[in-house]
Design a protein around this motif. Structure first.
Motif, PDB file in Angstrom:
ATOM      1  N   HIS A 357     -19.471  10.330  33.481  1.00 19.34           N
ATOM      2  CA  HIS A 357     -20.637  10.482  33.155  1.00 19.34           C
ATOM      3  C   HIS A 357     -21.007   9.460  31.606  1.00 19.34           C
ATOM      4  O   HIS A 357     -22.379   9.761  31.253  1.00 19.34           O
ATOM      5  N   SER A 358     -19.938   9.505  30.967  1.00 19.86           N
ATOM      6  CA  SER A 358     -20.368   9.210  29.646  1.00 19.86           C
ATOM      7  C   SER A 358     -20.846   9.388  29.095  1.00 19.86           C
ATOM      8  O   SER A 358     -21.728   9.077  27.950  1.00 19.86           O
ATOM      9  N   VAL A 359     -21.096  11.144  28.541  1.00 17.97           N
ATOM     10  CA  VAL A 359     -21.844  12.040  27.964  1.00 17.97           C
ATOM     11  C   VAL A 359     -21.103  11.912  26.048  1.00 17.97           C
ATOM     12  O   VAL A 359     -22.079  11.607  25.071  1.00 17.97           O
ATOM     13  N   PHE A 360     -19.909  12.060  25.855  1.00 19.61           N
ATOM     14  CA  PHE A 360     -19.360  11.856  24.986  1.00 19.61           C
ATOM     15  C   PHE A 360     -19.290  10.433  24.944  1.00 19.61           C
ATOM     16  O   PHE A 360     -19.494  10.009  23.007  1.00 19.61           O
ATOM     17  N   THR A 361     -19.333   9.136  24.918  1.00 23.99           N
ATOM     18  CA  THR A 361     -20.029   8.100  24.425  1.00 23.99           C
ATOM     19  C   THR A 361     -21.105   8.007  23.593  1.00 23.99           C
ATOM     20  O   THR A 361     -21.053   7.358  22.775  1.00 23.99           O
ATOM     21  N   PHE A 362     -22.004   8.651  24.778  1.00 26.68           N
ATOM     22  CA  PHE A 362     -23.604   8.513  24.192  1.00 26.68           C
ATOM     23  C   PHE A 362     -23.557   9.686  23.094  1.00 26.68           C
ATOM     24  O   PHE A 362     -24.076   9.418  21.372  1.00 26.68           O
ATOM     25  N   MET A 363     -22.728  10.806  23.230  1.00 30.10           N
ATOM     26  CA  MET A 363     -22.691  11.157  21.420  1.00 30.10           C
ATOM     27  C   MET A 363     -22.026   9.933  20.715  1.00 30.10           C
ATOM     28  O   MET A 363     -22.188  10.302  19.436  1.00 30.10           O
ATOM     29  N   LEU A 364     -20.934   9.536  20.837  1.00 28.08           N
ATOM     30  CA  LEU A 364     -20.465   8.486  19.708  1.00 28.08           C
ATOM     31  C   LEU A 364     -21.075   7.478  19.336  1.00 28.08           C
ATOM     32  O   LEU A 364     -20.885   6.981  18.364  1.00 28.08           O
ATOM     33  N   ILE A 365     -22.071   7.153  20.186  1.00 25.39           N
ATOM     34  CA  ILE A 365     -23.113   6.001  19.688  1.00 25.39           C
ATOM     35  C   ILE A 365     -23.629   6.401  18.633  1.00 25.39           C
ATOM     36  O   ILE A 365     -23.754   5.657  17.262  1.00 25.39           O
ATOM     37  N   VAL A 366     -24.427   7.737  19.156  1.00 25.59           N
ATOM     38  CA  VAL A 366     -25.630   8.372  17.783  1.00 25.59           C
ATOM     39  C   VAL A 366     -24.648   8.688  16.711  1.00 25.59           C
ATOM     40  O   VAL A 366     -25.371   8.180  15.528  1.00 25.59           O
ATOM     41  N   PHE A 367     -23.095   8.929  16.748  1.00 27.79           N
ATOM     42  CA  PHE A 367     -22.232   9.456  15.272  1.00 27.79           C
ATOM     43  C   PHE A 367     -22.822   8.352  14.971  1.00 27.79           C
ATOM     44  O   PHE A 367     -22.446   7.911  13.589  1.00 27.79           O
ATOM     45  N   ALA A 368     -22.116   6.694  15.517  1.00 32.53           N
ATOM     46  CA  ALA A 368     -22.189   5.741  14.524  1.00 32.53           C
ATOM     47  C   ALA A 368     -23.454   5.262  14.174  1.00 32.53           C
ATOM     48  O   ALA A 368     -22.855   4.529  12.361  1.00 32.53           O
ATOM     49  N   PHE A 369     -24.725   5.930  14.947  1.00 29.35           N
ATOM     50  CA  PHE A 369     -25.910   5.125  14.053  1.00 29.35           C
ATOM     51  C   PHE A 369     -25.984   6.253  12.775  1.00 29.35           C
ATOM     52  O   PHE A 369     -26.690   5.954  11.713  1.00 29.35           O
ATOM     53  N   GLY A 370     -25.105   7.277  12.673  1.00 26.41           N
ATOM     54  CA  GLY A 370     -25.659   8.315  11.694  1.00 26.41           C
ATOM     55  C   GLY A 370     -24.480   7.536  10.034  1.00 26.41           C
ATOM     56  O   GLY A 370     -24.454   7.579   8.872  1.00 26.41           O
ATOM     57  N   MET A 371     -23.267   6.959  11.020  1.00 26.34           N
ATOM     58  CA  MET A 371     -22.086   6.481   9.647  1.00 26.34           C
ATOM     59  C   MET A 371     -22.776   5.068   8.954  1.00 26.34           C
ATOM     60  O   MET A 371     -22.779   4.824   7.728  1.00 26.34           O
ATOM     61  N   LEU A 372     -23.264   4.355  10.221  1.00 27.69           N
ATOM     62  CA  LEU A 372     -24.343   2.983   9.329  1.00 27.69           C
ATOM     63  C   LEU A 372     -25.148   3.443   8.436  1.00 27.69           C
ATOM     64  O   LEU A 372     -25.677   3.152   7.260  1.00 27.69           O
ATOM     65  N   PHE A 373     -26.322   4.844   9.003  1.00 26.32           N
ATOM     66  CA  PHE A 373     -27.295   5.116   7.608  1.00 26.32           C
ATOM     67  C   PHE A 373     -26.893   5.051   6.476  1.00 26.32           C
ATOM     68  O   PHE A 373     -26.991   5.039   5.665  1.00 26.32           O
ATOM     69  N   PHE A 374     -25.638   5.727   6.315  1.00 25.43           N
ATOM     70  CA  PHE A 374     -25.001   6.268   5.135  1.00 25.43           C
ATOM     71  C   PHE A 374     -24.481   5.356   4.457  1.00 25.43           C
ATOM     72  O   PHE A 374     -24.613   5.168   3.719  1.00 25.43           O
TER      73      PHE A 374
END
Length: 387
Positions: A357-374
């Motif tokens: 169900h792509s749950v880990f993919t969605f978590m990775l997308i959220v993590f990528a947003f965090g890296m972008l903010f930093f």
């Protein structure tokens, strides 16, 4: 570790106000989660509402009596005087929403398979009348089929066969492809946690960042032997501890208010998803604190970045009720992907299903947003002018 110690002292000095905010947002999360879970149960349930109906029969026959008795199972039969003003007033004040008049000779015409139209008056735009129309049509259509098959049927036999046929119900069972029953409370609680996390972290970050924007402190830091990278790392460390404490309190509160909860797979995935979002919220908060210099401005931006995505991403309003255009806009926010992952986690039964169900993919997308903010905060910090 001077920068780290000062940052922690700032948080410690302001912990009463932080605790107040934490208590408020935690209370709102608990309230919204319980209300949202209850409303979802109402949305997914169905209960037939009886429509108030008045029936005026100008003849008394077995067919008419059978029809009225059958109609009373799906509608509320209201007794009214057969007067034009009384009927009009009853319709106007919603005492009844449907009026049926059975004319003289209706039964004889029906038994001869001759066309005979029932007279009716309704209130336009009343959805309940649809069920009444369906009940009326079902009774006479079924009776007409039996009569067409056997014209020798008496009225009593025709009514018995029709009523027996209409009492038959087809059982409907909805099966889910998921192995575990959905935990609605967990889903809503962790969805609302995104609002609380962003609001609280922006508040704590602003307190730290504003201190380091003081001109005298900034000047002393610049002439110190500390490297800028070390200063930033110590700030990150202080904010990381604050983020972990906030995340731990919000997750611990879930187990306190929901005694039935257990650390099963969906719960652990919810917690992991919220931890990833906490990292992203910390990056967002650091970026806001880097760009803005006024506490009032930070408070205003905090409301925008916490409330805005919550409305369009499925926190306050379920994603199923939002339009495609709204969800398209929400996809540019990490909150959308966090909520989408939570919605899918709530009904999972295995890690394989989580992957499917792509749950880990969605978590990775959220993590990528965090890296972008930093990364953006680091670039903004380099170009920032002296306060």
């Amino acid at each position: 570790m001077q920068v780290f110690k000062v940052s922690m002292k700032v948080l410690k000095r302001n912990y009463p106000s932080i605790l107040i905010y934490l208590g408020i947002f935690l209370g709102l999360s608990l309230l919204f989660a319980s209300q949202g879970s209850r409303q979802e149960e109402e949305y997914t349930s169905f209960e037939t509402v009886k429509t108030p109906v008045a029936v005026f029969a100008e003849e008394d026959t077995p067919l008419v009596r059978g029809f009225v008795k059958n109609l009373s199972e799906t509608a509320e039969i209201v007794e009214l005087k057969d007067e034009e003003d009384t009927i009009s007033d009853a319709l106007y004040f919603r005492i009844v929403t449907y009026v049926i008049r059975i004319p003289e000779g209706f039964t004889q015409s029906f038994m001869r398979s001759q066309e005979m139209i029932l007279e009716k008056e309704t209130i336009s735009g009343t959805f309940g009348n649809t069920y009444t129309d369906l009940a009326v049509n079902s009774f006479f259509s079924t009776a007409a089929l039996y009569l067409a098959a056997d014209e020798t049927l008496s009225e009593e036999a025709l009514v018995d066969k029709t009523v027996s046929a209409l009492k038959e119900r087809t059982p409907v069972e909805v099966k889910s492809q998921n192995q575990k029953e959905e935990d609605g409370y967990a889903k809503f609680y962790f969805n609302y946690m995104s609002y609380s996390l962003v609001s609280i972290l922006v508040l704590g970050t602003s307190l730290i960042m504003l201190v380091w924007k003081d001109k005298d402190l900034y000047a002393r830091t610049e002439v110190s032997p500390l490297k800028r990278s070390s200063i930033s790392l110590q700030k990150y460390l202080a904010l990381g501890i604050f983020t972990l404490l906030t995340w731990s309190v919000l997750n611990g509160a879930y187990f306190l208010v929901n005694p039935r909860s257990t650390p099963d797979l969906p719960t652990l995935l919810h917690m992991g998803n919220s931890l990833v979002f906490s990292f992203t919220a910390m990056g967002m908060s650091f970026l806001i604190g880097t760009l803005l210099k006024s506490r009032n401005a930070i408070s205003a931006v905090s409301n925008v970045v916490s409330l805005g995505p919550s409305f369009i991403s499925g926190v306050f309003v379920p994603q199923e009720l939002l339009g495609s255009s709204v969800l398209s806009m929400a996809k540019v926010t990490p909150t959308y992907w966090y909520v989408t992952a939570n919605n899918r986690i709530s009904s999972l039964g295995s890690l394989q299903e989580a992957q499917d169900h792509s749950v880990f993919t969605f978590m990775l997308i959220v993590f990528a947003f965090g890296m972008l903010f930093f990364i953006l905060s680091a670039l903004a910090g380099r170009k920032a002018m002296h306060p």
